[in-house]
Design an enzyme around this catalytic site. Sequence first.
Site, PDB file in Angstrom:
ATOM      1  N   LYS A 178       0.859  -1.185   0.000  1.00  0.00           N
ATOM      2  CA  LYS A 178       0.000   0.000   0.000  1.00  0.00           C
ATOM      3  C   LYS A 178       0.891   1.230   0.000  1.00  0.00           C
ATOM      4  CE  LYS A 178      -3.670   2.332   2.523  1.00  0.00           C
ATOM      5  NZ  LYS A 178      -4.641   2.249   3.603  1.00  0.00           N
ATOM      6  N   LYS A 207      -2.285  -1.476  -3.811  1.00  0.00           N
ATOM      7  CA  LYS A 207      -3.142  -0.300  -3.748  1.00  0.00           C
ATOM      8  C   LYS A 207      -2.302   0.952  -3.777  1.00  0.00           C
ATOM      9  CE  LYS A 207      -6.193   1.859  -0.416  1.00  0.00           C
ATOM     10  NZ  LYS A 207      -6.744   1.769   0.895  1.00  0.00           N
TER      11      LYS A 207
END
Length: 320
Positions: free
Chosen positions: A194, A246
Site C-alpha cells: 500500500k 493499492k
Amino acid sequence: MIHRPRRLRQNAAVRRLVAQTRLHPADLVLPLFVKEGASGPIELGSMPGVVQHSLDSLVVAAKEAVAAGVGGVMLFGVPTKRDATGSGATDPDGILNVGLRALRDALGDETVIMADLCLDEFTSHGHCGVLTADGRVDNDATLERYAEMAVVQADSGAHVVGLSGMMDGQVAYCRGALDAAGHTDTLILAYAAKYASAAYGPFREAVESTLEGDRSTYQQDPANGIEALREVRLDLAEGADIVMVKPALPYLDVLSEVAAESDVPVAAYQVSGELAMIEAAGERGWIDRDRMVRESLISIKRAGAQIILTYYATEVARSL
Ligand code: PBG
C-alpha cells in the site's frame, strides 16, 4: 508474405473470441461507507456516484451489489466520535461493527463480507495506529489494537478482515488473535503493498478524516518497487489468504510482479482518486467516461489482479 496481426482484430466477433482477459462480476468487490447517525444516503462531492450510507441504505446497496453478481463488499465505518486510541473500532456498538452485523443478518453467506481493519477512521489524530508520547505511530502498541479489532469484526460477521494499516507484523498478529478466539475460518486480506498516495484524497472526505501530515512512515514510497515484493513475501509467510496492491492503475508494474510472486489470490484496489480522475475528465467531456471505466478495470485485471476492489463494481457487474 506479410504478417498480419490485424487479422485477429477484423470484427467484433473475432476480437471477442481472442480476448485474453475478461471481466466477470465475481471479480469485483464493492467498497461501502456506513455513517453513524445518518438517516439516508449522503452524496460525496469528490466521489460522484458514491455515498455515505445509513444502515438501511447500506443493506439496500449491498443487496443490489449481490443481485448484480459482485464477489463481495468491503465496509468502512464513519463514526461521529473519535479518540486517541480509536476505541470506536473495537466497540461492538461502534458503527463499523454495527454495519457488519446488519450486512451479515441481511446477507448471511450469500456474498463475502469484508471489513476495513485500520484505526484511521476512529482516531482523533487520523493516523492508522496509536501514537507514542512524542507523536510517532507506535507499531507494536497498534498491533494490540488491530488484534482486538480483528476479533470484534469476526464476531460481528465479517468473513474477511482487510488489514490496511501497513504496520509490521500485522498479519501474523491478527491471525494469532483470530485463531485463539476460534475464528480459524476468517480470511485475512492483506494490503501487502500500500503506497502513500495522493489518490486517497477523496476517500478522506468520505470517511471525514482528521489526518494532519501524512502516512509516509508506514505506507510505501511510490518510488519503490522491490520493497513491495518484500512486503508481499512477509505477508504470505505470516499467513495472508489474499494479498492486495493499492492504488491500482499507477502501480500496474508492482501488481504484475506481485502476481508473479504470490501463491495466493491477488487483489488490487482502484481507489477514490482513480475514480475522481475518471469522473472529472468524463464530466468535462475530455474522455469517454464509460469506456475509461472499463478500460481501467480490464487493465488492472490484465496486469494480474484476480480480484478488483472498485466503486464501479455494481455498475460494471450489471453491464457484463
Ligand atoms: C485506510 C484506508 C485508506 C483507503 C482505504 N483504507 C486511506 C488511507 O490509507 O489514507 C483509501 C481508499 C480510497 O482512496 O478509495 N483505512
